[in-house]
Design a protein around this motif. Structure first.
Motif, PDB file in Angstrom:
ATOM      1  N   MET A   8      30.782  57.365  28.111  1.00 51.80           N
ATOM      2  CA  MET A   8      29.454  57.575  28.688  1.00 51.80           C
ATOM      3  C   MET A   8      28.506  56.414  28.391  1.00 51.80           C
ATOM      4  O   MET A   8      27.567  56.176  29.143  1.00 51.80           O
ATOM      5  CB  MET A   8      28.835  58.883  28.172  1.00 51.80           C
ATOM      6  N   TYR A   9      28.758  55.705  27.272  1.00 56.40           N
ATOM      7  CA  TYR A   9      27.886  54.570  26.933  1.00 56.40           C
ATOM      8  C   TYR A   9      27.932  53.530  28.046  1.00 56.40           C
ATOM      9  O   TYR A   9      26.891  53.078  28.546  1.00 56.40           O
ATOM     10  CB  TYR A   9      28.322  53.973  25.592  1.00 56.40           C
ATOM     11  N   ASN A  10      29.163  53.167  28.490  1.00 54.32           N
ATOM     12  CA  ASN A  10      29.297  52.206  29.582  1.00 54.32           C
ATOM     13  C   ASN A  10      28.765  52.764  30.889  1.00 54.32           C
ATOM     14  O   ASN A  10      28.171  52.053  31.688  1.00 54.32           O
ATOM     15  CB  ASN A  10      30.773  51.824  29.745  1.00 54.32           C
ATOM     16  N   GLU A  11      29.009  54.065  31.088  1.00 59.33           N
ATOM     17  CA  GLU A  11      28.541  54.699  32.323  1.00 59.33           C
ATOM     18  C   GLU A  11      27.015  54.603  32.425  1.00 59.33           C
ATOM     19  O   GLU A  11      26.465  54.269  33.478  1.00 59.33           O
ATOM     20  CB  GLU A  11      29.004  56.165  32.338  1.00 59.33           C
ATOM     21  N   PHE A  12      26.328  54.848  31.317  1.00 61.19           N
ATOM     22  CA  PHE A  12      24.862  54.781  31.333  1.00 61.19           C
ATOM     23  C   PHE A  12      24.396  53.370  31.681  1.00 61.19           C
ATOM     24  O   PHE A  12      23.478  53.190  32.476  1.00 61.19           O
ATOM     25  CB  PHE A  12      24.279  55.194  29.978  1.00 61.19           C
ATOM     26  N   ILE A  13      25.045  52.356  31.073  1.00 65.45           N
ATOM     27  CA  ILE A  13      24.581  50.979  31.287  1.00 65.45           C
ATOM     28  C   ILE A  13      24.887  50.508  32.714  1.00 65.45           C
ATOM     29  O   ILE A  13      23.996  50.038  33.429  1.00 65.45           O
ATOM     30  CB  ILE A  13      25.243  50.027  30.256  1.00 65.45           C
TER      31      ILE A  13
ATOM     32  N   ASN B 231      15.199  50.115  33.447  1.00 69.80           N
ATOM     33  CA  ASN B 231      15.111  50.788  32.144  1.00 69.80           C
ATOM     34  C   ASN B 231      16.133  51.919  32.059  1.00 69.80           C
ATOM     35  O   ASN B 231      16.017  52.945  32.730  1.00 69.80           O
ATOM     36  CB  ASN B 231      13.696  51.336  31.950  1.00 69.80           C
ATOM     37  N   VAL B 232      17.145  51.717  31.190  1.00 66.98           N
ATOM     38  CA  VAL B 232      18.232  52.690  31.088  1.00 66.98           C
ATOM     39  C   VAL B 232      17.721  54.031  30.577  1.00 66.98           C
ATOM     40  O   VAL B 232      18.149  55.096  31.031  1.00 66.98           O
ATOM     41  CB  VAL B 232      19.344  52.140  30.170  1.00 66.98           C
ATOM     42  N   VAL B 233      16.784  53.988  29.609  1.00 63.69           N
ATOM     43  CA  VAL B 233      16.298  55.235  29.005  1.00 63.69           C
ATOM     44  C   VAL B 233      15.629  56.110  30.066  1.00 63.69           C
ATOM     45  O   VAL B 233      15.868  57.327  30.138  1.00 63.69           O
ATOM     46  CB  VAL B 233      15.329  54.928  27.846  1.00 63.69           C
ATOM     47  N   THR B 234      14.812  55.510  30.929  1.00 65.12           N
ATOM     48  CA  THR B 234      14.163  56.264  32.003  1.00 65.12           C
ATOM     49  C   THR B 234      15.194  56.879  32.930  1.00 65.12           C
ATOM     50  O   THR B 234      15.074  58.046  33.325  1.00 65.12           O
ATOM     51  CB  THR B 234      13.237  55.340  32.808  1.00 65.12           C
ATOM     52  N   ALA B 235      16.230  56.075  33.264  1.00 66.07           N
ATOM     53  CA  ALA B 235      17.257  56.568  34.178  1.00 66.07           C
ATOM     54  C   ALA B 235      17.982  57.766  33.587  1.00 66.07           C
ATOM     55  O   ALA B 235      18.203  58.776  34.261  1.00 66.07           O
ATOM     56  CB  ALA B 235      18.240  55.447  34.496  1.00 66.07           C
ATOM     57  N   VAL B 236      18.357  57.672  32.285  1.00 62.70           N
ATOM     58  CA  VAL B 236      19.079  58.787  31.666  1.00 62.70           C
ATOM     59  C   VAL B 236      18.162  60.003  31.571  1.00 62.70           C
ATOM     60  O   VAL B 236      18.564  61.136  31.841  1.00 62.70           O
ATOM     61  CB  VAL B 236      19.602  58.379  30.264  1.00 62.70           C
ATOM     62  N   LEU B 237      16.900  59.773  31.225  1.00 61.59           N
ATOM     63  CA  LEU B 237      15.957  60.878  31.038  1.00 61.59           C
ATOM     64  C   LEU B 237      15.731  61.644  32.339  1.00 61.59           C
ATOM     65  O   LEU B 237      15.750  62.862  32.368  1.00 61.59           O
ATOM     66  CB  LEU B 237      14.618  60.319  30.526  1.00 61.59           C
ATOM     67  N   ALA B 238      15.526  60.917  33.429  1.00 62.67           N
ATOM     68  CA  ALA B 238      15.116  61.572  34.668  1.00 62.67           C
ATOM     69  C   ALA B 238      16.286  61.899  35.574  1.00 62.67           C
ATOM     70  O   ALA B 238      16.172  62.770  36.422  1.00 62.67           O
ATOM     71  CB  ALA B 238      14.117  60.685  35.405  1.00 62.67           C
ATOM     72  N   SER B 239      17.409  61.181  35.418  1.00 58.28           N
ATOM     73  CA  SER B 239      18.510  61.395  36.360  1.00 58.28           C
ATOM     74  C   SER B 239      19.703  62.080  35.702  1.00 58.28           C
ATOM     75  O   SER B 239      20.049  63.202  36.045  1.00 58.28           O
ATOM     76  CB  SER B 239      18.920  60.043  36.945  1.00 58.28           C
ATOM     77  N   TYR B 240      20.308  61.411  34.696  1.00 61.33           N
ATOM     78  CA  TYR B 240      21.505  61.981  34.080  1.00 61.33           C
ATOM     79  C   TYR B 240      21.195  63.279  33.338  1.00 61.33           C
ATOM     80  O   TYR B 240      21.964  64.222  33.372  1.00 61.33           O
ATOM     81  CB  TYR B 240      22.136  60.990  33.098  1.00 61.33           C
ATOM     82  N   ARG B 241      20.070  63.286  32.625  1.00 57.66           N
ATOM     83  CA  ARG B 241      19.721  64.479  31.850  1.00 57.66           C
ATOM     84  C   ARG B 241      18.450  65.114  32.395  1.00 57.66           C
ATOM     85  O   ARG B 241      17.576  65.534  31.649  1.00 57.66           O
ATOM     86  CB  ARG B 241      19.553  64.114  30.379  1.00 57.66           C
ATOM     87  N   GLY B 242      18.345  65.178  33.716  1.00 53.79           N
ATOM     88  CA  GLY B 242      17.133  65.717  34.349  1.00 53.79           C
ATOM     89  C   GLY B 242      16.866  67.156  33.961  1.00 53.79           C
ATOM     90  O   GLY B 242      15.715  67.538  33.722  1.00 53.79           O
ATOM     91  N   TYR B 243      17.932  67.983  33.853  1.00 59.57           N
ATOM     92  CA  TYR B 243      17.732  69.390  33.501  1.00 59.57           C
ATOM     93  C   TYR B 243      17.178  69.526  32.094  1.00 59.57           C
ATOM     94  O   TYR B 243      16.382  70.415  31.810  1.00 59.57           O
ATOM     95  CB  TYR B 243      19.050  70.157  33.619  1.00 59.57           C
TER      96      TYR B 243
ATOM     97  N   GLU C 232      12.499  70.692  28.607  1.00 58.68           N
ATOM     98  CA  GLU C 232      11.434  70.224  27.721  1.00 58.68           C
ATOM     99  C   GLU C 232      10.062  70.600  28.293  1.00 58.68           C
ATOM    100  O   GLU C 232       9.185  71.085  27.581  1.00 58.68           O
ATOM    101  CB  GLU C 232      11.555  68.710  27.572  1.00 58.68           C
ATOM    102  N   THR C 233       9.902  70.390  29.613  1.00 59.51           N
ATOM    103  CA  THR C 233       8.633  70.734  30.251  1.00 59.51           C
ATOM    104  C   THR C 233       8.348  72.225  30.112  1.00 59.51           C
ATOM    105  O   THR C 233       7.207  72.632  29.878  1.00 59.51           O
ATOM    106  CB  THR C 233       8.673  70.349  31.743  1.00 59.51           C
TER     107      THR C 233
ATOM    108  N   HIS D   6      17.901  57.671  22.121  1.00 62.57           N
ATOM    109  CA  HIS D   6      16.500  57.443  22.456  1.00 62.57           C
ATOM    110  C   HIS D   6      15.989  58.537  23.392  1.00 62.57           C
ATOM    111  O   HIS D   6      14.911  59.088  23.194  1.00 62.57           O
ATOM    112  CB  HIS D   6      16.321  56.083  23.134  1.00 62.57           C
ATOM    113  N   VAL D   7      16.825  58.867  24.390  1.00 58.16           N
ATOM    114  CA  VAL D   7      16.428  59.895  25.358  1.00 58.16           C
ATOM    115  C   VAL D   7      16.254  61.239  24.663  1.00 58.16           C
ATOM    116  O   VAL D   7      15.252  61.930  24.851  1.00 58.16           O
ATOM    117  CB  VAL D   7      17.487  60.003  26.470  1.00 58.16           C
ATOM    118  N   LEU D   8      17.246  61.590  23.827  1.00 56.63           N
ATOM    119  CA  LEU D   8      17.175  62.891  23.147  1.00 56.63           C
ATOM    120  C   LEU D   8      15.952  62.955  22.255  1.00 56.63           C
ATOM    121  O   LEU D   8      15.268  63.978  22.164  1.00 56.63           O
ATOM    122  CB  LEU D   8      18.448  63.118  22.327  1.00 56.63           C
ATOM    123  N   MET D   9      15.613  61.833  21.582  1.00 53.91           N
ATOM    124  CA  MET D   9      14.507  61.853  20.640  1.00 53.91           C
ATOM    125  C   MET D   9      13.149  61.827  21.346  1.00 53.91           C
ATOM    126  O   MET D   9      12.174  62.338  20.810  1.00 53.91           O
ATOM    127  CB  MET D   9      14.627  60.694  19.650  1.00 53.91           C
ATOM    128  N   LEU D  10      13.102  61.252  22.557  1.00 51.18           N
ATOM    129  CA  LEU D  10      11.864  61.349  23.346  1.00 51.18           C
ATOM    130  C   LEU D  10      11.532  62.818  23.578  1.00 51.18           C
ATOM    131  O   LEU D  10      10.392  63.259  23.403  1.00 51.18           O
ATOM    132  CB  LEU D  10      12.042  60.661  24.702  1.00 51.18           C
TER     133      LEU D  10
END
Lengths: 192, 124
Positions: free
Chosen positions: A129-134, A145-157, A162-163, B81-85
């Motif tokens: 998954m590390y390579n998949e994310f990058i 920005n990888v973090v934004t992509a994972v936050l909103a797309s890969y782990r959107g649910y 959280e919301t 990073h995502v999890l900790m956000l």
């Protein structure tokens, strides 16, 4: 400056910031003037944001600086204005010390066979998954920005959950404090 | 010695965590307990983020492909990073709820010291 020198210099800054962080935490735990303690928690959050930047977690760093040093401090100051400004003297207790030393010792024993700090061979970096994310971020999500992509797309649910939690907490705060205003108005009206 | 070099940062996280835990379980003042909870939370976040770090890596923001040396760039792991956000935002929500409860307790009991509250409940 060679790459190795640079790495050891960064490790030095990391160590200094971490010692500063631990010192701030000790002072927060010991101070009986709560106003000063709240200010120190703001500093604590800011120093930790600096450490997050050194650990390459820039998104975590600015969230911590905004939310931890900003919103938390304001919430605590608001609470202090409604409650006591000073903590009362209390006797020294032995049991919490014992519990803390036992738990800390157990946790440190647990880290002994962890992968070394910063090692590329650690399982977390070898997982597919590390390579998949990058690579996936570039090819599928088209964001830098990888973090934004994972936050909103890969782990959107996850973010949706959280919301929901934040929404539930907001309703909780309004319920807890909303009832207060009505009751205190009644008490004010009832007393001559 | 290599143990200290490899795992020292994790141990510092644990020391921080224990300071937070001590504040939560030993202090009577409820606002102070919530401060301890915040310290505890930051230490857990620090622990997770430190596991995502790669020495010599850069923050996970992609370098444009046409830039020289872009293929050799190593990015630190973005997942912690995502999890900790998420954890930071949820942590502030729980802090807000906890402080609201403290204000309510102050209204009802006239104090936020736990030993006095327990004493009041006993005499009632």
């Amino acid at each position: 400056m060679s790459a190795k020198q640079q790495t050891s210099g960064l490790a030095m800054i990391e160590l200094i910031l971490f010692v500063l962080l631990v010192a701030t935490a000790v002072v927060v735990a010991r101070l009986r003037d709560l106003f000063a303690a709240v200010m120190l928690t703001g500093i604590f959050s800011l120093v930790s944001a600096g450490l997050f930047t050194l650990m390459d977690a820039v998104d975590v760093a600015f969230t911590e600086a905004a939310v931890g040093a900003g919103i938390s401090t304001i919430l605590m100051l608001g609470t202090l204005s409604l409650t006591a400004r000073r903590e009362e003297q209390q006797p020294v207790r032995l049991l919490p010390f014992l519990v803390v030393i036992l738990v800390g010792g157990a946790l440190i024993a647990g880290t002994v066979d962890m992968p070394a700090y910063g090692a590329l061979e650690a399982p977390i970096h070898q997982h597919p998954m590390y390579n998949e994310f990058i690579t996936g971020t570039e090819q599928k999500v088209h964001l830098p920005n990888v973090v934004t992509a994972v936050l909103a797309s890969y782990r959107g649910y996850d973010t949706f959950g959280e919301t929901t939690v934040v929404f539930a907490a907001a309703i909780g705060v309004f319920l807890v404090l909303g009832g207060r205003r009505k009751k205190s108005a009644k008490i004010d009206g009832g007393t001559p | 010695m290599s143990q200290v070099m490899d795992h020292g940062i994790y141990w510092l996280c644990i020391v921080l965590m224990m300071i937070g835990l001590y504040t939560v379980i030993s202090r009577d003042n409820l606002v102070k307990k919530i401060m301890g909870l915040n310290i505890f939370q930051v230490s857990v976040i620090m622990f997770y983020v430190s596991m995502g770090k790669i020495s010599g890596g850069t923050p996970p923001i992609l370098v444009p492909k046409d830039q020289p040396g872009a293929a050799e760039v190593v990015y630190s792991n973005p997942l912690p990073h995502v999890l900790m956000l998420t954890a930071i935002v949820v942590g502030v929500a729980t802090t807000a709820l906890g402080l609201a409860l403290v204000v309510r307790i102050q209204e009802m009991y006239g104090t936020v010291e736990e030993d006095e509250i327990i004493e009041m409940d006993r005499t009632e």
